[in-house]
Write an enzyme that holds these catalytic residues in place. Structure first.
Site, mmCIF file in Angstrom:
data_model
loop_
_atom_site.group_PDB
_atom_site.id
_atom_site.type_symbol
_atom_site.label_atom_id
_atom_site.label_comp_id
_atom_site.label_asym_id
_atom_site.label_seq_id
_atom_site.Cartn_x
_atom_site.Cartn_y
_atom_site.Cartn_z
ATOM 1 C CB CYS A 57 -0.908 0.028 1.228
ATOM 2 S SG CYS A 57 -2.012 -1.379 1.310
ATOM 3 N NE ARG A 140 -2.806 -4.526 -2.831
ATOM 4 C CZ ARG A 140 -2.257 -3.842 -1.830
ATOM 5 N NH1 ARG A 140 -2.374 -2.530 -1.782
ATOM 6 N NH2 ARG A 140 -1.581 -4.459 -0.882
HETATM 7 C C1 BEZ Z 1 0.605 -4.616 1.807
HETATM 8 O O1 BEZ Z 1 1.815 -4.779 1.876
HETATM 9 O O2 BEZ Z 1 0.098 -3.551 1.470
HETATM 10 C C2 BEZ Z 1 -0.265 -5.775 2.140
HETATM 11 C C3 BEZ Z 1 0.149 -7.037 1.808
HETATM 12 C C4 BEZ Z 1 -0.681 -8.113 2.112
HETATM 13 C C5 BEZ Z 1 -1.876 -7.906 2.759
HETATM 14 C C6 BEZ Z 1 -2.295 -6.607 3.056
HETATM 15 C C7 BEZ Z 1 -1.495 -5.529 2.747
#
Ligand code: BEZ
Length: 241
Positions: A57, A140
């Protein structure tokens, strides 16, 4: 008897392409917003992310922040969302600016609004909570909403997959061009490539099309006609003054 799938569908109703964007009021890192009313006359990309202080994110937010101006130039605003609270959002965005370096980006200030959605009110309205992936985090999602507040495209990615921002931008331009010139865009279209002339609606037009052999339109069969659309014309149509 209710099956688990029925149950899931009830939890995640989602707007579809062609629907009016569901309305909501929300607190954001840039003040309160009334969506989509505050964005009349503009394209908006409303996107969700799973959680603040997570690496994928963070890389996406930095990339969107870097591209914000580029989207603004084609009349498109960005609005982010996660099911975190406002203070978490503020702390995360400050950390990004103060500490995080990713590729060529550092000191990145996120100036577009990030919605707080602890109640999941907005995330549920937009089908961003998809229990098969996560019951507690938004997937997402990318919603393209046009200047008349109609949902024009939706892309979903799972939690682990960072989005491709070139594609997010390309899709926006392609939709703007489809509206402006009443054409469609073929696979992998980029500005400057030929566009598709929508199929003929009558046998007469189909016959006429096969006779045309000028630079305007080229038909390899009655249903497959392309037309040149100069890159400058594309840019002139999409870029704001
Ligand atoms: C992230 O790194 O944004 C992420 C990765 C896996 C699950 C949720 C967020």
């Amino acid at each position: 008897m209710e099956t688990p799938l029925d149950n899931r569908e009830q939890i995640t109703p989602m707007p579809r392409i062609g629907d009016k964007a569901p309305e909501f009021w929300a607190k954001t890192t840039q003040g309160d917003i009334h969506f989509p009313n505050d964005y009349k006359g503009k394209w908006v990309i409303l996107f969700s992310h799973p959680a603040d202080f997570t690496p994928v994110c963070t890389s996406e937010f930095m990339t969107f922040a870097k591209l914000e101006e580029k989207f603004a130039k084609v009349n498109c605003k960005l609005v982010g969302l996660s099911v975190d609270g406002l203070y978490s959002h503020i702390a995360w965005l400050r950390t990004i600016k103060d500490k995080i370096q990713f590729r060529d980006m550092k000191n990145i200030e996120v100036k577009f609004p990030l919605i707080e959605d602890i109640t999941m009110n907005v995330a549920k309205k937009y089908g961003m909570i998809q229990p098969g992936e996560s019951e507690t985090q938004a997937v997402r999602a990318v919603f393209y909403i046009d200047p008349k507040a109609t949902v024009r495209a939706i892309i979903y990615y799972p939690l682990s997959l960072g989005r491709n921002f070139e594609e997010i931008y390309r899709a926006l331009i392609a939709m703007q061009i489809a509206d402006e010139f009443a054409v469609a865009t073929p696979a992998d279209w980029e500005p400057g490539d030929d566009v598709i002339v929508p199929p003929a609606g009558s046998c007469g037009i189909a016959e006429e099309r096969m006779k045309i052999k000028d630079n305007e339109m080229e038909c390899t069969d009655w249903f497959f006609c392309t037309q040149k659309l100069d890159k400058n014309e594309v840019l002139e149509a999409v870029l704001q003054d």
